[in-house]
Motif scaffolding. Structure first.
Motif, short mmCIF file in Angstrom:
data_model
loop_
_atom_site.label_atom_id
_atom_site.label_comp_id
_atom_site.label_asym_id
_atom_site.label_seq_id
_atom_site.Cartn_x
_atom_site.Cartn_y
_atom_site.Cartn_z
N ALA A 160 0.79 -1.24 0.00
CA ALA A 160 0.00 0.00 0.00
C ALA A 160 0.82 1.28 0.00
O ALA A 160 0.35 2.30 0.49
CB ALA A 160 -0.93 -0.02 1.21
N ILE A 161 2.01 1.27 -0.60
CA ILE A 161 2.78 2.51 -0.61
C ILE A 161 2.03 3.60 -1.38
O ILE A 161 1.61 3.38 -2.51
CB ILE A 161 4.22 2.29 -1.16
CG1 ILE A 161 5.06 3.54 -0.90
CG2 ILE A 161 4.24 1.89 -2.63
CD1 ILE A 161 6.55 3.31 -0.98
N ASN A 186 4.34 -2.08 -5.73
CA ASN A 186 4.09 -0.86 -6.52
C ASN A 186 5.36 -0.03 -6.69
O ASN A 186 5.56 0.59 -7.73
CB ASN A 186 3.00 -0.01 -5.86
CG ASN A 186 1.63 -0.65 -5.98
OD1 ASN A 186 1.54 -1.86 -6.14
ND2 ASN A 186 0.58 0.14 -5.91
N LEU A 187 6.20 -0.01 -5.65
CA LEU A 187 7.55 0.56 -5.77
C LEU A 187 8.49 -0.63 -5.62
O LEU A 187 8.81 -1.04 -4.50
CB LEU A 187 7.79 1.61 -4.67
CG LEU A 187 9.16 2.28 -4.70
CD1 LEU A 187 9.36 3.10 -5.97
CD2 LEU A 187 9.37 3.17 -3.48
N GLY A 188 8.90 -1.19 -6.73
CA GLY A 188 9.66 -2.44 -6.70
C GLY A 188 11.14 -2.19 -7.00
O GLY A 188 11.48 -1.42 -7.90
N SER A 249 0.62 5.08 -9.63
CA SER A 249 -0.57 4.81 -8.81
C SER A 249 -1.83 5.31 -9.52
O SER A 249 -2.87 4.65 -9.48
CB SER A 249 -0.45 5.50 -7.44
OG SER A 249 0.66 5.01 -6.75
N GLU A 250 -1.71 6.47 -10.17
CA GLU A 250 -2.86 7.01 -10.92
C GLU A 250 -3.28 6.04 -12.03
O GLU A 250 -4.45 5.80 -12.26
CB GLU A 250 -2.52 8.38 -11.53
CG GLU A 250 -2.70 9.54 -10.58
CD GLU A 250 -4.06 9.56 -9.88
OE1 GLU A 250 -5.10 9.39 -10.54
OE2 GLU A 250 -4.07 9.72 -8.64
N HIS A 280 -2.51 -2.29 -5.54
CA HIS A 280 -1.39 -3.24 -5.75
C HIS A 280 -1.93 -4.46 -6.51
O HIS A 280 -1.28 -4.98 -7.41
CB HIS A 280 -0.82 -3.64 -4.40
CG HIS A 280 0.17 -4.75 -4.49
ND1 HIS A 280 1.30 -4.66 -5.27
CD2 HIS A 280 0.18 -5.99 -3.95
CE1 HIS A 280 1.97 -5.79 -5.18
NE2 HIS A 280 1.31 -6.62 -4.40
N LEU A 281 -3.13 -4.89 -6.11
CA LEU A 281 -3.79 -6.00 -6.81
C LEU A 281 -5.22 -5.58 -7.16
O LEU A 281 -5.81 -4.78 -6.44
CB LEU A 281 -3.84 -7.23 -5.90
CG LEU A 281 -2.49 -7.84 -5.53
CD1 LEU A 281 -2.67 -8.90 -4.43
CD2 LEU A 281 -1.81 -8.48 -6.74
#
Ligand code: PLP
Length: 361
Positions: A160-161, A186-188, A249-250, A280-281
């Motif tokens: 959930a970042i 999401n930030l990998g 994210s958008e 994220h999912l």
């Protein structure tokens, strides 16, 4: 095949900036705990909205070290949800504490805050709310319980970042927030990584030691620490990617909206009005989940199940074997995750919808 994630496509799109970050670190001659990690920690803290951030080796370690920093260990109990990735539990067990799970809210899949107090006893020391799939738990309700019983709250923000709760980012409300940079996140990173956010200066200073063999000054060891460091290369990649995260994210949110508007079978995870999720999912629920999964695979769409087995049914989880968790059990039999990532081509998104809508279950 429409892939669930496409890391090669991601790398190709950002090759220039990632290759430059690599060269910057390689040429610097400094590879562990240096300027890149320090800068990333400051930039991430600013993004989350906390005073401090500490880079660690994984999201699992971020939870484990958060709990240890508050002195939680053997004989203590830590409450979390029955529907999460198993590492949430691994992290609690690594401290020596006993994980205790509660049932979920059936519509959001998130830990049901009204179940927490039933599990609190004299040994309870902490709550680990998991912001599942990228949506915040009801943090106000959880913090109120924590205040009343003097419990520590470690937010599990691995999925959930960037997600918000009443305008604040997840990871800025609990005592600490724990993040994972595993490549699917999401930030990998281009490998493993994690971080802890906090406003607590004493805990911040303790975490700096705990991640580095408990070392206070070189060769002087004050705490019982571990080796859990974010390396310079991963920090450099993450610094570049953090500047792009809001846009990603958008895009995830747009894809989710498209799915919600166009998928005509099954139901969706309820979005809570108190915040904005980061998807994220993207999870749908269907009474004939297994048949739908076969249908997707047969038609070239990769789909996965998050998660098929509730925590209480996992062999490695030793407690609460007799207890019934009605909502989690039904949920685990019905959920299905479909492809969602920023580079997902429009045509593939449309195919996913067409294939799902052609299911005659
Ligand atoms: C909810 C949750 N918590 C914790 C973790 C652990 O993160 P990591 O794989 O970086 O140790 C993950 C990811 O795997 C996760 O999804």
């Amino acid at each position: 095949m429409i892939l669930f994630n496409n890391f090669k496509a991601h790398y190709q799109q950002y090759k220039d900036i990632l290759d430059k970050a690599y060269a910057r670190v390689a040429e610097s001659g400094w590879y562990v705990l240096g300027k890149e990690v320090e800068s990333f920690e400051k930039e991430l803290a600013a993004y989350i909205g906390t005073k401090y951030c500490v880079g660690v080796a994984s999201g699992t370690d971020a939870i484990q070290l958060s709990l240890k920093a508050y002195g939680i260990g053997c004989g203590d109990e830590v409450i979390t949800t029955n529907m999460t990735a198993f590492p949430t539990i691994t992290a609690i067990m690594q401290t020596g504490a006993t994980p205790v799970v509660v049932d979920i809210d059936p519509l959001s899949g998130l830990l049901d805050a009204s179940e927490i107090e039933k599990k609190i006893n004299a040994n309870t020391k902490a709550i680990v709310p998991v912001h599942l799939y990228g949506q915040s738990c009801d943090l106000e309700a959880i913090m109120a319980i924590a205040d009343k019983h003097q419990l520590v709250v470690v937010e599990d923000c691995a999925q959930a970042i960037g997600a918000t709760y009443k305008g604040k980012r997840c990871g800025s409300i609990g005592h600490t927030g724990s993040f994972s940079f595993y490549p699917t996140k999401n930030l990998g990173a281009l490998g493993d990584g994690g971080a802890i956010s906090t406003n607590d200066e004493a805990v911040y200073n303790k975490l700096l030691m705990l991640r580095n063999y408990g070392q206070s000054v070189r060769y002087y060891h004050t705490e019982e620490g571990i080796n859990s460091r974010l390396d310079e290369l991963q920090a450099a990649f993450l610094r570049e990617k953090l500047t792009l995260l809001e846009g990603w994210s958008e895009r995830r949110y747009e894809i989710a909206k498209y799915y919600r508007e166009n998928i005509k079978t099954g139901t969706f995870i309820e979005e809570r009005a108190y915040g904005k999720p980061v998807y994220h999912l993207f999870v749908i629920r269907h009474e004939q989940r297994n048949a739908l999964l076969d249908h997707l695979n047969a038609n070239g769409v990769q789909a996965l199940i998050h998660y098929p087995v509730p925590i209480a049914h996992q062999d490695a989880f030793k407690g609460q074997k007799e207890e019934a968790f009605a909502h989690t059990e039904l949920f685990a039999n019905q959920v299905l995750s479909i492809p969602i990532y920023p580079e997902l081509p429009q045509a593939e998104m449309e195919t996913v919808v067409t294939v799902i809508n052609s299911f005659n279950g």
